[in-house]
Design an enzyme around this catalytic site. Structure first.
Site, mmCIF file in Angstrom:
data_model
loop_
_atom_site.group_PDB
_atom_site.id
_atom_site.type_symbol
_atom_site.label_atom_id
_atom_site.label_comp_id
_atom_site.label_asym_id
_atom_site.label_seq_id
_atom_site.Cartn_x
_atom_site.Cartn_y
_atom_site.Cartn_z
ATOM 1 N N THR A 152 -38.203 -7.179 -1.051
ATOM 2 C CA THR A 152 -39.500 -7.853 -1.169
ATOM 3 C C THR A 152 -40.536 -6.911 -1.769
ATOM 4 O O THR A 152 -41.254 -7.264 -2.713
ATOM 5 C CB THR A 152 -39.984 -8.314 0.217
ATOM 6 O OG1 THR A 152 -38.994 -9.160 0.796
ATOM 7 C CG2 THR A 152 -41.293 -9.068 0.102
ATOM 8 N N TYR A 189 -31.216 -10.297 6.447
ATOM 9 C CA TYR A 189 -32.667 -10.111 6.373
ATOM 10 C C TYR A 189 -33.344 -11.414 6.764
ATOM 11 O O TYR A 189 -33.252 -12.411 6.052
ATOM 12 C CB TYR A 189 -33.045 -9.678 4.958
ATOM 13 C CG TYR A 189 -34.518 -9.395 4.710
ATOM 14 C CD1 TYR A 189 -35.446 -9.293 5.746
ATOM 15 C CD2 TYR A 189 -34.982 -9.217 3.414
ATOM 16 C CE1 TYR A 189 -36.781 -9.033 5.496
ATOM 17 C CE2 TYR A 189 -36.315 -8.952 3.146
ATOM 18 C CZ TYR A 189 -37.204 -8.860 4.190
ATOM 19 O OH TYR A 189 -38.536 -8.605 3.935
ATOM 20 N N LYS A 229 -32.138 -6.871 9.360
ATOM 21 C CA LYS A 229 -33.544 -6.471 9.249
ATOM 22 C C LYS A 229 -34.335 -7.599 9.872
ATOM 23 O O LYS A 229 -34.388 -8.719 9.330
ATOM 24 C CB LYS A 229 -33.946 -6.256 7.794
ATOM 25 C CG LYS A 229 -35.430 -5.918 7.626
ATOM 26 C CD LYS A 229 -35.835 -5.791 6.167
ATOM 27 C CE LYS A 229 -37.335 -5.539 6.037
ATOM 28 N NZ LYS A 229 -37.788 -5.471 4.629
ATOM 29 N N ARG A 246 -41.902 -15.648 5.007
ATOM 30 C CA ARG A 246 -41.809 -15.713 3.550
ATOM 31 C C ARG A 246 -40.777 -16.743 3.085
ATOM 32 O O ARG A 246 -40.914 -17.282 1.992
ATOM 33 C CB ARG A 246 -41.461 -14.333 2.976
ATOM 34 C CG ARG A 246 -42.509 -13.279 3.265
ATOM 35 C CD ARG A 246 -42.263 -11.992 2.512
ATOM 36 N NE ARG A 246 -42.736 -12.075 1.144
ATOM 37 C CZ ARG A 246 -43.662 -11.282 0.602
ATOM 38 N NH1 ARG A 246 -44.234 -10.337 1.331
ATOM 39 N NH2 ARG A 246 -44.022 -11.417 -0.642
ATOM 40 N N ILE A 248 -36.765 -0.660 8.087
ATOM 41 C CA ILE A 248 -36.832 -0.796 6.630
ATOM 42 C C ILE A 248 -38.302 -1.013 6.334
ATOM 43 O O ILE A 248 -38.867 -2.058 6.639
ATOM 44 C CB ILE A 248 -35.934 -1.931 6.116
ATOM 45 C CG1 ILE A 248 -34.462 -1.561 6.408
ATOM 46 C CG2 ILE A 248 -36.142 -2.162 4.628
ATOM 47 C CD1 ILE A 248 -33.455 -2.612 6.005
ATOM 48 N N TYR A 273 -36.826 -21.680 -0.045
ATOM 49 C CA TYR A 273 -37.130 -22.959 -0.673
ATOM 50 C C TYR A 273 -36.110 -24.032 -0.311
ATOM 51 O O TYR A 273 -36.427 -24.980 0.392
ATOM 52 C CB TYR A 273 -37.291 -22.856 -2.200
ATOM 53 C CG TYR A 273 -37.754 -24.181 -2.796
ATOM 54 C CD1 TYR A 273 -39.036 -24.658 -2.538
ATOM 55 C CD2 TYR A 273 -36.897 -24.962 -3.553
ATOM 56 C CE1 TYR A 273 -39.447 -25.877 -3.030
ATOM 57 C CE2 TYR A 273 -37.296 -26.194 -4.045
ATOM 58 C CZ TYR A 273 -38.575 -26.648 -3.787
ATOM 59 O OH TYR A 273 -38.978 -27.865 -4.269
#
Length: 294
Positions: A47, A136, A164, A141, A206, A110
């Site tokens: 990201t 992750y 993560k 997001r 991270i 999405y």
């Protein structure tokens, strides 16, 4: 026991752009700064690295560049996630072919999917690579959370080794650890929750913060693992104001501005992200000036 890719501070390294092209000279400078300042791993094309606005060729080039420049001094982990499973497999195979040490794979965004869809998505990716995989989860997001029971199912896959965890939900982190034990290691995905997640059995972070403070972030974790809990806690609390400023606008807008303030030529993010506002810059500059870097 599954292979641990790294323990400690992994930097989600930012990508410098100049005139819309990757500035490899500045990228190499930051790589060397990370290695000489105790960073334990580099995460490329995540990201913070703006992998979502790079072309396929740019991603391939920067992954290979990082692998070549690091030259096995620390692990390099490639962010190869996306919402097209076939493309994730393709990019993961490429990353493996050029010598990365592991993969960071974000949940599909999405189109999202169900929890069972997540299981099938990750399993087929894992079946197409020998590399260790870090899941992750960043629902703020992607709109999609990896639930604890899904983590349990995925922890049974040999090369899915860690997650993560950037949900911000410490209760969820505790449930994941309780269910998965050592079959799924946990990295904090939030710089303001490093110590809380370590206390629940996590093995590192991270990090965005470590782009500018790699030794500080590494030392905080090292203090915790060495039993210096007061020192580790003080360091976590000391960086809270800076972390807040690094996320006062959408990541990686502030961290790129911070790198510029500190003398790097990191440019501005690619659209749809934009340059940091004047208000944000003032807040960031104040936090950088006040930060007590031990």
């Amino acid at each position: 026991m599954k292979k641990i890719i790294f323990k400690g501070c992994g930097t989600a390294i930012a990508t410098p752009f100049i005139n819309e092209e990757i500035n490899y000279d500045e990228f190499e400078k930051l790589i060397e700064y990370q290695i000489t300042n105790s960073c334990d791993a580099l995460i490329v094309c995540g990201t913070t690295g703006e992998g979502s606005t790079m072309t396929k060729e740019e991603k391939k080039n920067i992954i290979k560049f990082a692998v070549d420049k690091v030259n096995k001094r620390i692990p390099v982990i490639a962010g190869t996630g996306g919402n097209n499973t076939k493309e994730v497999i393709e990019m993961s195979k490429y990353a493996e072919s050029v010598g990365v040490d592991g993969l960071l794979i974000v949940t599909p965004y999405y189109n999202k999917t169900t929890q069972q869809g997540l299981i099938e998505h990750y399993k087929i990716i894992a079946n197409n690579t020998k590399l260790p995989i870090i899941l992750y989860s960043v629902p703020s997001r992607t709109g999609l959370n990896i639930e604890p029971n899904t983590c349990l199912e995925l922890s049974k896959v040999e090369n899915i080794v860690a997650i993560k965890e950037a949900s911000g939900n410490l209760s969820q982190v505790a449930k994941i650890k309780a269910l998965c034990g050592d079959n799924l290691e946990i990295y904090s995905g939030n710089d303001d929750q490093i110590l809380p997640i370590l206390s629940l059995g996590g093995i590192g972070v991270i990090s965005v913060l470590s782009n500018i403070a790699p030794k500080y972030t590494h030392d905080m974790i090292e203090h915790y693992f060495n039993g210096n809990n007061d020192e580790a806690t003080n360091m976590q609390l000391n960086c809270i104001d800076l972390v807040d400023s690094l996320f006062c606008e959408v990541n990686p807008i502030p961290i790129k501005e911070a790198l510029n303030i500190l003398g790097y030529n990191y440019g501005i993010p690619r659209l749809p992200l934009i340059k940091m506002t004047d208000k944000g810059i003032k807040k960031l500059e104040k936090s950088l000036n006040n930060f007590k870097c031990y």
